[in-house]
Design an enzyme around this catalytic site. Structure first.
Site, PDB file in Angstrom:
ATOM      1  N   SER A 251     102.664   4.792  53.984  1.00 11.91           N
ATOM      2  CA  SER A 251     104.014   4.845  54.022  1.00 11.91           C
ATOM      3  C   SER A 251     104.318   5.961  55.197  1.00 11.91           C
ATOM      4  CB  SER A 251     104.351   5.742  52.559  1.00 11.91           C
ATOM      5  OG  SER A 251     103.591   6.789  52.221  1.00 11.91           O
ATOM      6  N   CYS A 252     105.569   6.124  55.365  1.00 10.96           N
ATOM      7  CA  CYS A 252     106.219   6.915  56.666  1.00 10.96           C
ATOM      8  C   CYS A 252     105.601   8.224  56.192  1.00 10.96           C
ATOM      9  CB  CYS A 252     107.488   6.870  56.598  1.00 10.96           C
ATOM     10  SG  CYS A 252     108.210   7.816  58.011  1.00 10.96           S
TER      11      CYS A 252
END
Lengths: 83, 229
Positions: free
Chosen positions: A10-11
Site C-alpha cells: 500500500s501507499c
C-alpha cells in the site's frame, strides 16, 4: 524487461518499490509493473511521469487476476536533487 | 548490499526524498558516526541520526545528567545523576533497532563525526581532532534560542576558518533543538552526497531562520596544508 509486482503493498510503499526498481535500471530501460486498479493505478504512473520517467503503456492484465493492471515504465534521465 | 524489505518499509518516506533513494540510504547505513556529547545539544541529533538510519552511532560523553540537561530532549528529572552516555545509547537503540548504538572505543572507528558539545572550547578541540583524523564532520553551537552549524567535508576549510567567538548567551531549549536537528540534517546530507555546498558551509540561525554561506579557507590557517592549527 524487468518486472515488479506491487499488488501486496500500500501507499507509500507502492511508489517506493517502483522507484527503487527504476533506480536499478539504466536510462531507457523498461520496467513492467503489476498493480491493482484504484489508488496505485492512478498514482504510480503519475508520479513516475512527474519524476521524469515515461509511461509507455497501461493495460488490464486479467490473466493475473481481477482488477490487475500492467503499466510499462521507461526510465528517464535522473534529475538533480534540490536542497 | 541492497536494502532489505524491512529496511525499505522502515525508511519508506525518507527514500522518497529528492535524490536520496536506495543508494543514499545505503550510504547512510555504511556510516559510523561519532557523536561528541550526549547533553542537551546532542539529544535531538542522536535521535535524528538514529531515525535517519546511519549504520552506527558512537557516543563519547563522560558526564552525568545535571539540572542543565533538562533543556534537552533525552533527560527528565528522574535521570539526574545517571551517566549521559548510557541514556544516549538507550535512546538511540529505542529509536531504531537497525542502528548500532556504541560507546566510544568499541567496534571499528568512525567514518564521520558530529560535534555537539556545550563548551565552545571543547567543541573547537573536538573539531581539530576530527579534522586531523580526516573525518567529515559537522559542528553544532548554541547561542540562546539560536546557534550555528558548520559543515566540514574532507578537503574543505576547517572549523577554525569560519569560527566566530561570541555567542555567550546560555543555551535555551529552542536553541538546542534547532541547532542540534539542523546539524544532524547537514550531516545526513553530507553522508548521502547531497550537500548543496561540497566545500563546506556555515549556517547561522537568525530568529529561527538558517542563513547559509559557503566557508572559505582563511589565509594563514594551518588547514591550507591539510592540518588544523
Amino acid at each position: 524487461m524487468s518486472r515488479l509486482d506491487i499488488r501486496p503493498y500500500s501507499c507509500p510503499l507502492t511508489w517506493v518499490k517502483t522507484r527503487i526498481a527504476l533506480e536499478r535500471l539504466a536510462p531507457g530501460e523498461r520496467l513492467e509493473v503489476l498493480l491493482p486498479e484504484g489508488e496505485p493505478l492512478e498514482n504510480v504512473p503519475r508520479t513516475a511521469e512527474e519524476e521524469g520517467h515515461l509511461v509507455v503503456s497501461r493495460a488490464p492484465a486479467a490473466a493475473e487476476g481481477p482488477g490487475c493492471w500492467t503499466v510499462v515504465l521507461e526510465k528517464g534521465t535522473p534529475r538533480d536533487a534540490a536542497f | 548490499m541492497a536494502l532489505s524489505e524491512a529496511e525499505i518499509a522502515r525508511y519508506a518516506r525518507q527514500l522518497l526524498l529528492p535524490g536520496l533513494g536506495e543508494m543514499g540510504q545505503e550510504r547512510l547505513r555504511a556510516a559510523r558516526v561519532k557523536v561528541w556529547g550526549a547533553g542537551p545539544l546532542a539529544g535531538p541529533a542522536l535521535l535524528y541520526l538514529a531515525e535517519a538510519g546511519v549504520g552506527a552511532v558512537i557516543v563519547d560523553d563522560p558526564g552525568v545528567v545535571g539540572p542543565a540537561d533538562r533543556a534537552g530532549w533525552l533527560h527528565g528529572p528522574s535521570d539526574e545523576g545517571k551517566p549521559r552516555l548510557d541514556l544516549a545509547l538507550e535512546a538511540v537503540d529505542a529509536a531504531n533497532h537497525f542502528v548500532y548504538a556504541e560507546p566510544e572505543g568499541r567496534g571499528p572507528g568512525p567514518t564521520a563525526a558530529l560535534i555537539c558539545l556545550e563548551s565552545p572550547e571543547q567543541a573547537r578541540a573536538a573539531a581539530r581532532i576530527a579534522f586531523e583524523a580526516r573525518l567529515p564532520h559537522v559542528v553544532a553551537e548554541v547561542d540562546g534560542e539560536g546557534g550555528s552549524v558548520t559543515v566540514v567535508p574532507v578537503g574543505g576549510p576547517c572549523f577554525e576558518c569560519s569560527y566566530r567567538p561570541g555567542g555567550d548567551r546560555p543555551g535555551q531549549a529552542a536553541g538546542y533543538a534547532a541547532a542540534s536537528s539542523l546539524a544532524a540534517l547537514e550531516l545526513v546530507l553530507l553522508l548521502a552526497c547531497l550537500t548543496p555546498e561540497p566545500r563546506g558551509r556555515r549556517l547561522d540561525l537568525l530568529r529561527g531562520h538558517p542563513a547559509a554561506r559557503a566557508t572559505v579557507r582563511q589565509p594563514g590557517c594551518g588547514c591550507t596544508v591539510g592540518r588544523a592549527p
